[in-house]
Structures are given as C-alpha cells and as structure tokens.
Write a protein that holds these residues in place. Sequence first.
Motif, PDB file in Angstrom:
ATOM      1  N   LEU A 121       0.872  -1.169   0.000  1.00 45.93           N
ATOM      2  CA  LEU A 121       0.000   0.000   0.000  1.00 45.93           C
ATOM      3  C   LEU A 121       0.910   1.220   0.000  1.00 45.93           C
ATOM      4  O   LEU A 121       1.905   1.255   0.737  1.00 45.93           O
ATOM      5  CB  LEU A 121      -0.862  -0.036   1.266  1.00 45.93           C
ATOM      6  N   LEU A 122       0.573   2.205  -0.855  1.00 46.28           N
ATOM      7  CA  LEU A 122       1.410   3.408  -0.973  1.00 46.28           C
ATOM      8  C   LEU A 122       0.701   4.608  -0.357  1.00 46.28           C
ATOM      9  O   LEU A 122      -0.526   4.728  -0.447  1.00 46.28           O
ATOM     10  CB  LEU A 122       1.704   3.687  -2.449  1.00 46.28           C
ATOM     11  N   ASN A 123       1.488   5.467   0.220  1.00 41.68           N
ATOM     12  CA  ASN A 123       0.916   6.683   0.803  1.00 41.68           C
ATOM     13  C   ASN A 123       0.544   7.688  -0.287  1.00 41.68           C
ATOM     14  O   ASN A 123       1.078   7.652  -1.398  1.00 41.68           O
ATOM     15  CB  ASN A 123       1.925   7.329   1.750  1.00 41.68           C
ATOM     16  N   ASP A 124      -0.406   8.544   0.015  1.00 46.20           N
ATOM     17  CA  ASP A 124      -0.712   9.715  -0.812  1.00 46.20           C
ATOM     18  C   ASP A 124      -1.256  10.779   0.119  1.00 46.20           C
ATOM     19  O   ASP A 124      -1.466  10.522   1.308  1.00 46.20           O
ATOM     20  CB  ASP A 124      -1.726   9.355  -1.926  1.00 46.20           C
ATOM     21  N   ASP A 125      -1.475  11.973  -0.416  1.00 40.26           N
ATOM     22  CA  ASP A 125      -1.878  13.094   0.453  1.00 40.26           C
ATOM     23  C   ASP A 125      -3.387  13.229   0.622  1.00 40.26           C
ATOM     24  O   ASP A 125      -3.845  14.090   1.375  1.00 40.26           O
ATOM     25  CB  ASP A 125      -1.346  14.412  -0.118  1.00 40.26           C
ATOM     26  N   THR A 177      -6.100  10.370   0.335  1.00 38.61           N
ATOM     27  CA  THR A 177      -6.974   9.296   0.850  1.00 38.61           C
ATOM     28  C   THR A 177      -7.126   9.443   2.369  1.00 38.61           C
ATOM     29  O   THR A 177      -6.123   9.554   3.078  1.00 38.61           O
ATOM     30  CB  THR A 177      -6.385   7.904   0.514  1.00 38.61           C
ATOM     31  N   PRO A 178      -8.364   9.481   2.872  1.00 34.79           N
ATOM     32  CA  PRO A 178      -8.546   9.638   4.322  1.00 34.79           C
ATOM     33  C   PRO A 178      -7.987   8.447   5.107  1.00 34.79           C
ATOM     34  O   PRO A 178      -8.074   7.303   4.655  1.00 34.79           O
ATOM     35  CB  PRO A 178     -10.075   9.704   4.477  1.00 34.79           C
ATOM     36  N   MET A 179      -7.411   8.744   6.255  1.00 34.02           N
ATOM     37  CA  MET A 179      -6.836   7.691   7.106  1.00 34.02           C
ATOM     38  C   MET A 179      -7.873   6.616   7.454  1.00 34.02           C
ATOM     39  O   MET A 179      -7.554   5.424   7.458  1.00 34.02           O
ATOM     40  CB  MET A 179      -6.286   8.305   8.396  1.00 34.02           C
ATOM     41  N   VAL A 232      -8.297   4.048   4.722  1.00 33.10           N
ATOM     42  CA  VAL A 232      -7.192   3.077   4.655  1.00 33.10           C
ATOM     43  C   VAL A 232      -7.344   2.038   5.770  1.00 33.10           C
ATOM     44  O   VAL A 232      -7.140   0.836   5.543  1.00 33.10           O
ATOM     45  CB  VAL A 232      -5.822   3.791   4.735  1.00 33.10           C
ATOM     46  N   MET A 274      -1.627   1.464   8.989  1.00 33.11           N
ATOM     47  CA  MET A 274      -1.938   2.651   8.172  1.00 33.11           C
ATOM     48  C   MET A 274      -0.921   3.756   8.462  1.00 33.11           C
ATOM     49  O   MET A 274      -0.437   4.427   7.535  1.00 33.11           O
ATOM     50  CB  MET A 274      -3.370   3.131   8.481  1.00 33.11           C
ATOM     51  N   VAL A 330       2.401   3.234   6.715  1.00 31.05           N
ATOM     52  CA  VAL A 330       2.326   3.661   5.308  1.00 31.05           C
ATOM     53  C   VAL A 330       2.391   5.192   5.248  1.00 31.05           C
ATOM     54  O   VAL A 330       3.147   5.765   4.438  1.00 31.05           O
ATOM     55  CB  VAL A 330       1.033   3.163   4.630  1.00 31.05           C
ATOM     56  N   HIS A 331       1.622   5.843   6.099  1.00 32.21           N
ATOM     57  CA  HIS A 331       1.554   7.313   6.129  1.00 32.21           C
ATOM     58  C   HIS A 331       2.931   7.926   6.399  1.00 32.21           C
ATOM     59  O   HIS A 331       3.320   8.913   5.765  1.00 32.21           O
ATOM     60  CB  HIS A 331       0.559   7.731   7.221  1.00 32.21           C
ATOM     61  N   LEU A 364      -5.754   6.239  -3.730  1.00 34.46           N
ATOM     62  CA  LEU A 364      -4.980   5.173  -3.071  1.00 34.46           C
ATOM     63  C   LEU A 364      -4.372   4.183  -4.079  1.00 34.46           C
ATOM     64  O   LEU A 364      -5.059   3.678  -4.954  1.00 34.46           O
ATOM     65  CB  LEU A 364      -5.902   4.420  -2.104  1.00 34.46           C
TER      66      LEU A 364
HETATM   67  N1  TYC Z   1      -1.529  10.321   3.996  1.00 31.26           N
HETATM   68  C1  TYC Z   1      -2.960  10.170   4.109  1.00 31.26           C
HETATM   69  C2  TYC Z   1      -3.534  11.349   4.911  1.00 31.26           C
HETATM   70  O1  TYC Z   1      -2.802  12.034   5.587  1.00 31.26           O
HETATM   71  C3  TYC Z   1      -3.339   8.867   4.798  1.00 31.26           C
HETATM   72  C4  TYC Z   1      -2.929   7.668   4.026  1.00 31.26           C
HETATM   73  C5  TYC Z   1      -2.357   6.586   4.680  1.00 31.26           C
HETATM   74  C6  TYC Z   1      -3.124   7.584   2.642  1.00 31.26           C
HETATM   75  C7  TYC Z   1      -1.994   5.440   4.006  1.00 31.26           C
HETATM   76  C8  TYC Z   1      -2.759   6.441   1.944  1.00 31.26           C
HETATM   77  O2  TYC Z   1      -1.853   4.219   1.935  1.00 31.26           O
HETATM   78  C9  TYC Z   1      -2.203   5.383   2.609  1.00 31.26           C
HETATM   79  N2  TYC Z   1      -4.834  11.525   4.848  1.00 31.26           N
END
Ligand code: TYC
Length: 111
Positions: A37-41, A43-45, A48, A67, A70-71, A104
């Motif tokens: 699973l990859l992080n992004d800015d 997708t809500p915690m 995930v 989670m 990943v974050h 995501l």
């Molecule tokens: N970074 C996201 C946020 O701050 C949370 C997040 C965690 C997104 C893990 C993707 O795989 C993920 N809302």
Amino acid sequence: MQINEKAIMSEDENIDVGLATKATPKTKKPKMYKVLLLNDDYTPMEFVVHILERYFGTSGSQAYELMMVVHQKGLAVVGVFSHDIAETKVMQVTELARKHQHPLQCTMEKE
Ligand code: TYC
C-alpha cells in the motif's frame, strides 16, 4: 519424487553403471507476492484503516498502526499471498478506492 539416473560408462569396461543423482520433487511451492500500500496526500486515514480491516485481516489498533506506517514511511507490505489472491486484493482495493474517488495506490511484487 523422481530419482534421476545418470548414465556413466566405467572407463576400462564400457559398462553403464547407474548413478543415482539428486531427486526431483514433483510439486513446486508457489511463488509468493507482497501486496504493498502506498501513501498519498488525499486518501482519508479512516478509509485506509477500513481497507486493511476488510481485505487484509487486521483490525482496530493493528490496522491503525499499519496505516500509520504507510503514512509515515511512504509504503508498507500489508500482506503476502499466492499470485491470484494478491492480484484479487489489488483489484478489490483499487476498485473500492476509485468508487470513493480516492487516489490510493495498491500494488504487488514477487517476494
Ligand atoms: N496520507 C494520508 C492522509 O494524511 C493517509 C494515508 C495513509 C493515505 C496510508 C494512503 O496508503 C495510505 N490523509
């Protein structure tokens, strides 16, 4: 198990003396695949956490902690599966994320 036989001629007699070599196992253990699973800015915690609970057998604080890995680290292995199971998980995660319009990213790679 198949016991292989090598044909070896004895030097002075020209007689085939059988030599048992390494046994060849009939079954192969399946190659295993890591699902990442990859992080992004965006997708809500909570989304995930929900994904981890629904598809990866984690729950509650365990799902939250994974989670957060990943974050904070950018990515994490969230499970290891045979090829088809891993492929299905990636599809299910991606499908649900897109349905909710989250970017995501979920991928797989050979272990
Ligand atoms: N970074 C996201 C946020 O701050 C949370 C997040 C965690 C997104 C893990 C993707 O795989 C993920 N809302």
